[in-house]
Motif scaffolding. Structure first.
Motif, PDB file in Angstrom:
ATOM      1  N   LEU A   1     -50.793   7.901  32.989  1.00  0.00           N
ATOM      2  CA  LEU A   1     -49.978   9.025  33.452  1.00  0.00           C
ATOM      3  C   LEU A   1     -48.847   8.548  34.358  1.00  0.00           C
ATOM      4  O   LEU A   1     -47.712   9.004  34.236  1.00  0.00           O
ATOM      5  CB  LEU A   1     -50.847  10.046  34.183  1.00  0.00           C
ATOM      6  N   ARG A   2     -49.155   7.622  35.287  1.00  0.00           N
ATOM      7  CA  ARG A   2     -48.106   7.099  36.175  1.00  0.00           C
ATOM      8  C   ARG A   2     -47.007   6.423  35.360  1.00  0.00           C
ATOM      9  O   ARG A   2     -45.825   6.580  35.640  1.00  0.00           O
ATOM     10  CB  ARG A   2     -48.695   6.109  37.180  1.00  0.00           C
ATOM     11  N   ARG A   3     -47.389   5.667  34.358  1.00  0.00           N
ATOM     12  CA  ARG A   3     -46.417   4.946  33.532  1.00  0.00           C
ATOM     13  C   ARG A   3     -45.607   5.916  32.675  1.00  0.00           C
ATOM     14  O   ARG A   3     -44.381   5.810  32.605  1.00  0.00           O
ATOM     15  CB  ARG A   3     -47.136   3.941  32.637  1.00  0.00           C
ATOM     16  N   ASP A   4     -46.263   6.872  32.048  1.00  0.00           N
ATOM     17  CA  ASP A   4     -45.586   7.764  31.114  1.00  0.00           C
ATOM     18  C   ASP A   4     -44.793   8.874  31.788  1.00  0.00           C
ATOM     19  O   ASP A   4     -43.869   9.419  31.195  1.00  0.00           O
ATOM     20  CB  ASP A   4     -46.597   8.397  30.145  1.00  0.00           C
ATOM     21  N   LEU A   5     -45.154   9.226  33.016  1.00  0.00           N
ATOM     22  CA  LEU A   5     -44.496  10.346  33.682  1.00  0.00           C
ATOM     23  C   LEU A   5     -43.521   9.907  34.769  1.00  0.00           C
ATOM     24  O   LEU A   5     -43.160  10.690  35.632  1.00  0.00           O
ATOM     25  CB  LEU A   5     -45.546  11.286  34.274  1.00  0.00           C
ATOM     26  N   GLN A   6     -43.061   8.668  34.716  1.00  0.00           N
ATOM     27  CA  GLN A   6     -42.070   8.206  35.690  1.00  0.00           C
ATOM     28  C   GLN A   6     -40.792   9.012  35.521  1.00  0.00           C
ATOM     29  O   GLN A   6     -40.379   9.297  34.393  1.00  0.00           O
ATOM     30  CB  GLN A   6     -41.764   6.728  35.498  1.00  0.00           C
ATOM     31  N   PRO A   7     -40.170   9.363  36.647  1.00  0.00           N
ATOM     32  CA  PRO A   7     -38.925  10.122  36.536  1.00  0.00           C
ATOM     33  C   PRO A   7     -37.831   9.285  35.876  1.00  0.00           C
ATOM     34  O   PRO A   7     -37.757   8.073  36.081  1.00  0.00           O
ATOM     35  CB  PRO A   7     -38.564  10.441  37.983  1.00  0.00           C
ATOM     36  N   GLU A   8     -37.044   9.948  35.066  1.00  0.00           N
ATOM     37  CA  GLU A   8     -35.947   9.260  34.410  1.00  0.00           C
ATOM     38  C   GLU A   8     -34.816   9.071  35.412  1.00  0.00           C
ATOM     39  O   GLU A   8     -34.620   9.894  36.302  1.00  0.00           O
ATOM     40  CB  GLU A   8     -35.458  10.076  33.216  1.00  0.00           C
ATOM     41  N   PRO A   9     -34.079   7.989  35.282  1.00  0.00           N
ATOM     42  CA  PRO A   9     -32.971   7.769  36.204  1.00  0.00           C
ATOM     43  C   PRO A   9     -31.943   8.898  36.109  1.00  0.00           C
ATOM     44  O   PRO A   9     -31.688   9.434  35.031  1.00  0.00           O
ATOM     45  CB  PRO A   9     -32.344   6.454  35.749  1.00  0.00           C
ATOM     46  N   LEU A  10     -31.381   9.235  37.254  1.00  0.00           N
ATOM     47  CA  LEU A  10     -30.403  10.304  37.326  1.00  0.00           C
ATOM     48  C   LEU A  10     -29.109   9.874  36.645  1.00  0.00           C
ATOM     49  O   LEU A  10     -28.569   8.814  36.939  1.00  0.00           O
ATOM     50  CB  LEU A  10     -30.126  10.657  38.791  1.00  0.00           C
ATOM     51  N   GLN A  11     -28.633  10.687  35.726  1.00  0.00           N
ATOM     52  CA  GLN A  11     -27.354  10.441  35.077  1.00  0.00           C
ATOM     53  C   GLN A  11     -26.305  11.284  35.790  1.00  0.00           C
ATOM     54  O   GLN A  11     -26.291  12.500  35.665  1.00  0.00           O
ATOM     55  CB  GLN A  11     -27.426  10.808  33.584  1.00  0.00           C
ATOM     56  N   ARG A  12     -25.457  10.635  36.563  1.00  0.00           N
ATOM     57  CA  ARG A  12     -24.445  11.356  37.321  1.00  0.00           C
ATOM     58  C   ARG A  12     -23.269  11.721  36.436  1.00  0.00           C
ATOM     59  O   ARG A  12     -22.809  10.915  35.625  1.00  0.00           O
ATOM     60  CB  ARG A  12     -23.945  10.512  38.475  1.00  0.00           C
ATOM     61  N   SER A  13     -22.749  12.908  36.656  1.00  0.00           N
ATOM     62  CA  SER A  13     -21.557  13.336  35.928  1.00  0.00           C
ATOM     63  C   SER A  13     -20.340  12.644  36.533  1.00  0.00           C
ATOM     64  O   SER A  13     -20.368  12.155  37.666  1.00  0.00           O
ATOM     65  CB  SER A  13     -21.399  14.857  36.020  1.00  0.00           C
ATOM     66  N   SER A  14     -19.264  12.616  35.780  1.00  0.00           N
ATOM     67  CA  SER A  14     -18.042  11.998  36.294  1.00  0.00           C
ATOM     68  C   SER A  14     -17.532  12.771  37.504  1.00  0.00           C
ATOM     69  O   SER A  14     -16.985  12.182  38.446  1.00  0.00           O
ATOM     70  CB  SER A  14     -16.977  11.896  35.205  1.00  0.00           C
ATOM     71  N   ARG A  15     -17.713  14.080  37.524  1.00  0.00           N
ATOM     72  CA  ARG A  15     -17.300  14.894  38.667  1.00  0.00           C
ATOM     73  C   ARG A  15     -18.083  14.501  39.917  1.00  0.00           C
ATOM     74  O   ARG A  15     -17.513  14.349  41.006  1.00  0.00           O
ATOM     75  CB  ARG A  15     -17.514  16.383  38.351  1.00  0.00           C
ATOM     76  N   LEU A  16     -19.382  14.306  39.770  1.00  0.00           N
ATOM     77  CA  LEU A  16     -20.199  13.891  40.901  1.00  0.00           C
ATOM     78  C   LEU A  16     -19.775  12.509  41.383  1.00  0.00           C
ATOM     79  O   LEU A  16     -19.681  12.264  42.588  1.00  0.00           O
ATOM     80  CB  LEU A  16     -21.681  13.904  40.522  1.00  0.00           C
ATOM     81  N   GLU A  17     -19.503  11.599  40.468  1.00  0.00           N
ATOM     82  CA  GLU A  17     -19.041  10.258  40.840  1.00  0.00           C
ATOM     83  C   GLU A  17     -17.735  10.347  41.620  1.00  0.00           C
ATOM     84  O   GLU A  17     -17.549   9.643  42.620  1.00  0.00           O
ATOM     85  CB  GLU A  17     -18.861   9.378  39.600  1.00  0.00           C
ATOM     86  N   ASP A  18     -16.814  11.215  41.198  1.00  0.00           N
ATOM     87  CA  ASP A  18     -15.541  11.396  41.904  1.00  0.00           C
ATOM     88  C   ASP A  18     -15.780  11.908  43.323  1.00  0.00           C
ATOM     89  O   ASP A  18     -15.149  11.428  44.280  1.00  0.00           O
ATOM     90  CB  ASP A  18     -14.628  12.372  41.150  1.00  0.00           C
ATOM     91  N   LEU A  19     -16.669  12.871  43.472  1.00  0.00           N
ATOM     92  CA  LEU A  19     -16.965  13.407  44.798  1.00  0.00           C
ATOM     93  C   LEU A  19     -17.598  12.355  45.712  1.00  0.00           C
ATOM     94  O   LEU A  19     -17.263  12.270  46.905  1.00  0.00           O
ATOM     95  CB  LEU A  19     -17.879  14.634  44.675  1.00  0.00           C
ATOM     96  N   ILE A  20     -18.483  11.553  45.172  1.00  0.00           N
ATOM     97  CA  ILE A  20     -19.107  10.486  45.962  1.00  0.00           C
ATOM     98  C   ILE A  20     -18.054   9.475  46.397  1.00  0.00           C
ATOM     99  O   ILE A  20     -18.050   9.020  47.550  1.00  0.00           O
ATOM    100  CB  ILE A  20     -20.241   9.814  45.168  1.00  0.00           C
ATOM    101  N   ASP A  21     -17.141   9.138  45.489  1.00  0.00           N
ATOM    102  CA  ASP A  21     -16.058   8.216  45.834  1.00  0.00           C
ATOM    103  C   ASP A  21     -15.187   8.785  46.943  1.00  0.00           C
ATOM    104  O   ASP A  21     -14.768   8.064  47.862  1.00  0.00           O
ATOM    105  CB  ASP A  21     -15.209   7.887  44.604  1.00  0.00           C
ATOM    106  N   GLN A  22     -14.896  10.082  46.868  1.00  0.00           N
ATOM    107  CA  GLN A  22     -14.095  10.721  47.917  1.00  0.00           C
ATOM    108  C   GLN A  22     -14.810  10.668  49.267  1.00  0.00           C
ATOM    109  O   GLN A  22     -14.188  10.384  50.299  1.00  0.00           O
ATOM    110  CB  GLN A  22     -13.806  12.178  47.555  1.00  0.00           C
ATOM    111  N   LEU A  23     -16.104  10.920  49.264  1.00  0.00           N
ATOM    112  CA  LEU A  23     -16.868  10.841  50.513  1.00  0.00           C
ATOM    113  C   LEU A  23     -16.850   9.428  51.088  1.00  0.00           C
ATOM    114  O   LEU A  23     -16.697   9.242  52.300  1.00  0.00           O
ATOM    115  CB  LEU A  23     -18.310  11.300  50.282  1.00  0.00           C
ATOM    116  N   ARG A  24     -17.021   8.431  50.230  1.00  0.00           N
ATOM    117  CA  ARG A  24     -16.979   7.045  50.693  1.00  0.00           C
ATOM    118  C   ARG A  24     -15.619   6.717  51.298  1.00  0.00           C
ATOM    119  O   ARG A  24     -15.535   6.061  52.335  1.00  0.00           O
ATOM    120  CB  ARG A  24     -17.285   6.093  49.534  1.00  0.00           C
TER     121      ARG A  24
END
Length: 61
Positions: free
Chosen positions: A28-51
């Motif tokens: 169960l631990r192996r099969d139910l691991q959360p999938e990596p977050l796929q960030r949208s380009s909009r979210l990436e732009d906002l993170i860049d602006q914050l940085r």
């Protein structure tokens, strides 16, 4: 839920039961691991602006 039975051929000893539980838990631990977050380009732009803003505010300090 009771797992008791009168038929001794259908019972599991404590070690076998523990082994099965551990194997199921590991699967169960192996099969139910959360999938990596796929960030949208909009979210990436906002993170860049914050940085950038953070970098600018530190440069002024």
């Amino acid at each position: 839920m009771s797992s008791r039975t009168d038929d001794p051929s259908k019972t599991l000893d404590r070690a076998t039961s523990r082994s099965i539980c551990d194997a199921v838990g590991e699967r169960l631990r192996r099969d139910l691991q959360p999938e990596p977050l796929q960030r949208s380009s909009r979210l990436e732009d906002l993170i860049d602006q914050l940085r950038q803003r953070d970098h600018e505010s530190r440069a002024r300090s």
